[in-house]
Design a protein around this motif. Sequence first.
Motif, PDB file in Angstrom:
ATOM      1  N   ALA A  17       0.830  -1.199   0.000  1.00  0.00           N
ATOM      2  CA  ALA A  17       0.000   0.000   0.000  1.00  0.00           C
ATOM      3  C   ALA A  17       0.869   1.256   0.000  1.00  0.00           C
ATOM      4  O   ALA A  17       0.563   2.253  -0.667  1.00  0.00           O
ATOM      5  N   CYS A  45       2.069   1.895  -3.456  1.00  0.00           N
ATOM      6  CA  CYS A  45       1.074   2.603  -4.282  1.00  0.00           C
ATOM      7  C   CYS A  45       1.152   4.105  -4.052  1.00  0.00           C
ATOM      8  O   CYS A  45       1.081   4.899  -4.991  1.00  0.00           O
ATOM      9  N   GLN A  46       1.305   4.489  -2.794  1.00  0.00           N
ATOM     10  CA  GLN A  46       1.235   5.899  -2.418  1.00  0.00           C
ATOM     11  C   GLN A  46       2.468   6.682  -2.840  1.00  0.00           C
ATOM     12  O   GLN A  46       2.367   7.808  -3.342  1.00  0.00           O
ATOM     13  N   GLU A 101      -4.985  10.607  -7.574  1.00  0.00           N
ATOM     14  CA  GLU A 101      -5.588  10.015  -6.374  1.00  0.00           C
ATOM     15  C   GLU A 101      -6.452   8.811  -6.725  1.00  0.00           C
ATOM     16  O   GLU A 101      -6.483   7.821  -5.993  1.00  0.00           O
ATOM     17  N   GLN A 102      -7.151   8.888  -7.840  1.00  0.00           N
ATOM     18  CA  GLN A 102      -7.989   7.772  -8.269  1.00  0.00           C
ATOM     19  C   GLN A 102      -7.139   6.543  -8.588  1.00  0.00           C
ATOM     20  O   GLN A 102      -7.498   5.414  -8.234  1.00  0.00           O
ATOM     21  N   ILE A 118      -4.147   5.905  -7.334  1.00  0.00           N
ATOM     22  CA  ILE A 118      -3.594   5.420  -6.061  1.00  0.00           C
ATOM     23  C   ILE A 118      -4.632   4.606  -5.307  1.00  0.00           C
ATOM     24  O   ILE A 118      -4.343   3.526  -4.777  1.00  0.00           O
ATOM     25  N   ASP A 119      -5.882   5.115  -5.254  1.00  0.00           N
ATOM     26  CA  ASP A 119      -6.950   4.396  -4.560  1.00  0.00           C
ATOM     27  C   ASP A 119      -7.217   3.045  -5.225  1.00  0.00           C
ATOM     28  O   ASP A 119      -7.435   2.035  -4.541  1.00  0.00           O
ATOM     29  N   ARG A 120      -7.195   3.015  -6.546  1.00  0.00           N
ATOM     30  CA  ARG A 120      -7.430   1.767  -7.265  1.00  0.00           C
ATOM     31  C   ARG A 120      -6.314   0.764  -6.970  1.00  0.00           C
ATOM     32  O   ARG A 120      -6.568  -0.437  -6.781  1.00  0.00           O
ATOM     33  N   LYS A 144      -4.458   0.631  -4.230  1.00  0.00           N
ATOM     34  CA  LYS A 144      -4.606   0.162  -2.847  1.00  0.00           C
ATOM     35  C   LYS A 144      -5.746  -0.841  -2.731  1.00  0.00           C
ATOM     36  O   LYS A 144      -5.646  -1.828  -1.978  1.00  0.00           O
ATOM     37  N   LYS A 145      -6.838  -0.604  -3.456  1.00  0.00           N
ATOM     38  CA  LYS A 145      -7.984  -1.508  -3.395  1.00  0.00           C
ATOM     39  C   LYS A 145      -7.623  -2.883  -3.955  1.00  0.00           C
ATOM     40  O   LYS A 145      -8.076  -3.915  -3.441  1.00  0.00           O
TER      41      LYS A 145
END
Length: 341
Positions: free
Chosen positions: A47, A50-51, A74-75, A77-79, A81-82
């Motif tokens: 994670a 990703c960041q 940000e989208q 990065i969120d994808r 992490k998910k």
Amino acid sequence: MIRRRLVLIFLIFFIITPSIAFSEKINCKEALNKCRKESEEWYKMRAIFCQYSRTEYFSELCRSAGENSSKCIEQHIDRCKKEYLEDYRQSIKACDSMNRKCKKGDIFGIITCQINYDESKRKSTNFHRFGNTFVMISGFWKFQREESNRLHENYRPDELWISLSFSEERRNNLPEKGCSKLISYYQGGLSRIFTIDRKFDLTMHPLGRFIKHFDFSKELELTNENKKELAKNRGFYSVYKKGTLISIDGKEQAGANFPECNKYRNDIINIIIGGFSIRDIIKKGSKMEGFKSVELTSIPTFNPSMELSCGYDYFQESTFRCPEGGCEGKANIKWKFYEIN
């Protein structure tokens, strides 16, 4: 075509007194807790990747797509992490599933491997490759009485949990005017329980087999340093697994010139990852664990597939040195094995 391979086998081997080796012992509940905890730590590390390690990569994707940079990044990065969060959830389920078959006398093990590379550290060309590979393998190796004797104890896995992830991008640091630096990018992997075919074996490296050795004087040419270790240790162990061939989806520039250089088309590459080879001494306190970090001189190309694997051998000490200009990457491998009591 001949496939190029990167087999990172970081060797340094040990020697042992021909006497029974007692391994560090845990029970099935403790094995489950260790499996869950390692899965959680592995997820946290990815994670963070990703960041902090993909921001520039995501920025290029957003810019080439003409999207709002900050929100788009940000989208992505969120994808990212998910995806890793779902992988973590699956790994917890795998820990629970494999633990149901845990029994006294098994060997429980966890192996993690991370490979990072950056060709820009050495090459003078404007074209560079950057990549990251994460591998986690866990499971139980079952004692095989019919394959064991006073010199060797053999263990085989019925199944192993394997989580693989791979990402790579190629860049042109001096692109044509108006063109993106990003030439291509690939990202993917898999996570699932693999059933190990007990009928398939390799002569020198049994597929997935874990072996505890109590006498290896006839197998190895011993150095003086090895002989010193012989008096201190009670055995050594070896474990091996072949890599898995997977296809990774990606994108590549539609062309080298403007405006095609800012458009991307679908592409697929083949890689072999998840292979490992470990041979090490049973250390003080009956511990079967270790960590090794090794520099990489070069990275293989896809021709037609690329292999990335990790390894360590206590008995074959490496005299490796980085060439002038530095190395292109690093591989870290960590392992822990326990006997179930």
